[in-house]
Write an enzyme that holds these catalytic residues in place. Structure first.
Site, PDB file in Angstrom:
ATOM      1  NE  ARG A 199      -4.220  -2.048   1.838  1.00 55.07           N
ATOM      2  CZ  ARG A 199      -4.793  -2.632   2.768  1.00 55.07           C
ATOM      3  NH1 ARG A 199      -4.744  -2.440   4.033  1.00 55.07           N
ATOM      4  NH2 ARG A 199      -5.823  -3.397   2.359  1.00 55.07           N
TER       5      ARG A 199
ATOM      6  NE  ARG B 257      -3.241   2.402  -7.757  1.00 52.73           N
ATOM      7  CZ  ARG B 257      -4.428   1.887  -6.830  1.00 52.73           C
ATOM      8  NH1 ARG B 257      -5.059   1.109  -7.434  1.00 52.73           N
ATOM      9  NH2 ARG B 257      -4.710   2.451  -6.004  1.00 52.73           N
TER      10      ARG B 257
ATOM     11  CE  LYS C  19      -6.462  -6.899  -0.208  1.00 53.02           C
ATOM     12  NZ  LYS C  19      -7.303  -5.859  -0.772  1.00 53.02           N
TER      13      LYS C  19
ATOM     14  CG  ASN D  67      -9.634  -1.865   3.369  1.00 55.30           C
ATOM     15  OD1 ASN D  67     -10.409  -0.791   3.649  1.00 55.30           O
ATOM     16  ND2 ASN D  67      -8.804  -2.326   4.003  1.00 55.30           N
TER      17      ASN D  67
ATOM     18  CD  GLU E 103     -12.270   0.632  -3.334  1.00 55.27           C
ATOM     19  OE1 GLU E 103     -12.062  -0.555  -3.314  1.00 55.27           O
ATOM     20  OE2 GLU E 103     -13.180   1.310  -3.839  1.00 55.27           O
TER      21      GLU E 103
ATOM     22  CB  THR F  44      -6.421  -1.728  -8.837  1.00 53.16           C
ATOM     23  OG1 THR F  44      -5.798  -0.912  -9.468  1.00 53.16           O
ATOM     24  CG2 THR F  44      -5.626  -2.817  -7.822  1.00 53.16           C
TER      25      THR F  44
ATOM     26  CD  GLU G  38      -6.639  -6.308  -5.197  1.00 57.31           C
ATOM     27  OE1 GLU G  38      -7.031  -5.337  -5.403  1.00 57.31           O
ATOM     28  OE2 GLU G  38      -6.944  -7.126  -4.176  1.00 57.31           O
TER      29      GLU G  38
HETATM   30  C1  ISJ Z   1      -5.126  -2.493  -3.387  1.00 62.86           C
HETATM   31  C2  ISJ Z   1      -6.077  -2.919  -2.451  1.00 62.86           C
HETATM   32  O1  ISJ Z   1      -7.065  -3.725  -2.780  1.00 62.86           O
HETATM   33  C3  ISJ Z   1      -8.275  -3.079  -3.289  1.00 62.86           C
HETATM   34  C4  ISJ Z   1      -8.107  -2.102  -4.343  1.00 62.86           C
HETATM   35  C5  ISJ Z   1      -7.817  -0.765  -4.112  1.00 62.86           C
HETATM   36  C6  ISJ Z   1      -7.261   0.220  -4.959  1.00 62.86           C
HETATM   37  O2  ISJ Z   1      -7.104   0.066  -6.151  1.00 62.86           O
HETATM   38  O3  ISJ Z   1      -6.834   1.441  -4.651  1.00 62.86           O
HETATM   39  C7  ISJ Z   1      -7.983  -0.371  -2.755  1.00 62.86           C
HETATM   40  C8  ISJ Z   1      -8.635  -1.229  -1.798  1.00 62.86           C
HETATM   41  C9  ISJ Z   1      -9.023  -2.312  -1.887  1.00 62.86           C
HETATM   42  O4  ISJ Z   1     -10.374  -2.260  -2.324  1.00 62.86           O
HETATM   43  C10 ISJ Z   1      -5.876  -2.870  -0.856  1.00 62.86           C
HETATM   44  O5  ISJ Z   1      -6.519  -3.550  -0.142  1.00 62.86           O
HETATM   45  O6  ISJ Z   1      -5.053  -2.098  -0.529  1.00 62.86           O
END
Ligand code: ISJ
Length: 259
Positions: free
Chosen positions: A16, A155, A166, A192, A196, A243, A247
């Protein structure tokens, strides 16, 4: 991020932190693109005849950039994925032995064509400073677009590291969801909303900060270089959803024995 240390790479907080740092690159690159007009010609197939090539001028520059960068082994890095993976060249530098962190099929999760499409169709028209096709800026715009695309691609595909982290945090949960092909369950589990929301708020602040000239007095009304709500909207509507698609796609193939 030290990709030679799996324990560092798969720490969700570290991931993150890397995503936060990528915000700067993306915002600055989009601010750069906002200096130029739309320049639709660079996106039109075969508008600029190039021997042995059929496609847009901007994609030609992207392809040539990837060929040069592949020679310095850019695409051996697990966090880099090419728009033209089949046209890369052999690295001139010796290969680095990255420890296996992601699943062996990771490079097959490639959303670059979708990224290219939404960048040209939705981001450029919003970010560019207006209609116009000044031929003298074709090179600058194409080079700027390549920077934007590469930053967005890195990104969005960083979602693979998020997914792997995860999965390893709760393999039983994901084995069950994957076996059931429960896409909604996987989507719900990786989402999450708090993170976000923090991202969108931070993007707004970065646009307001990076988009102003600090040397100007506060009393002088400043025209922001780029509309914060525009970049926030791009993240909300494209970057984050894509993104998450990365995942989910990555996880749908992540069975216990295929790492
Ligand atoms: C990247 C993640 O997974 C998801 C995608 C996110 C994003 O693309 O910014 C943020 C939170 C999550 O919904 C995370 O958990 O940090």
């Amino acid at each position: 991020m030290d990709f030679m240390k799996p324990e560092t790479v798969l720490n969700l907080n570290n991931i993150r932190t890397s995503l936060v740092r990528m915000e700067d690159t993306i915002v600055f690159n989009l601010i750069e693109r906002s200096q130029f007009f739309l320049l639709p010609s660079v996106y039109v197939k075969d508008k600029y005849p190039i021997e042995g090539y059929s496609g847009s001028f901007m994609e030609w520059i992207l392809l040539q950039t990837e060929k040069v960068h592949s020679q310095v082994r850019r695409y051996e890095a697990p966090d880099e994925i090419a728009f033209f993976p089949d046209q890369l060249l052999k690295p001139l530098l010796p290969s680095l032995k990255y420890p296996p962190v992601l699943a062996l099929y990771s490079s097959e999760v490639n959303y670059n064509q979708e990224i290219l499409d939404f960048y040209v169709k939705h981001i450029v028209p919003e970010v560019s400073c207006g209609q116009g096709d000044q031929e003298e800026n074709s090179g600058s715009v194409s080079v700027c677009d390549v920077e934007c695309l590469q930053a967005l691609s890195r990104r969005i595909h960083f979602g693979k590291f998020v997914a792997e982290a995860k999965y390893r945090a709760d393999p039983e949960l994901y084995d069950r969801l994957i076996a059931a092909r429960d896409v909604e369950g996987i989507e719900g589990s990786i989402t999450n909303s708090t993170v976000e929301a923090m991202i969108l708020e931070r993007i707004k602040t970065k646009c307001e900060t990076f988009g102003t000239d600090p040397s100007l007095k506060y009393s002088q009304k400043q025209q922001l270089k780029v509309k914060p709500e525009l970049i926030v909207g791009l993240y909300r509507d494209y970057v984050i959803p894509l993104t998450k698609k990365v995942e989910v796609d990555y996880l749908l193939r992540r069975l216990p024995d295929n790492n």
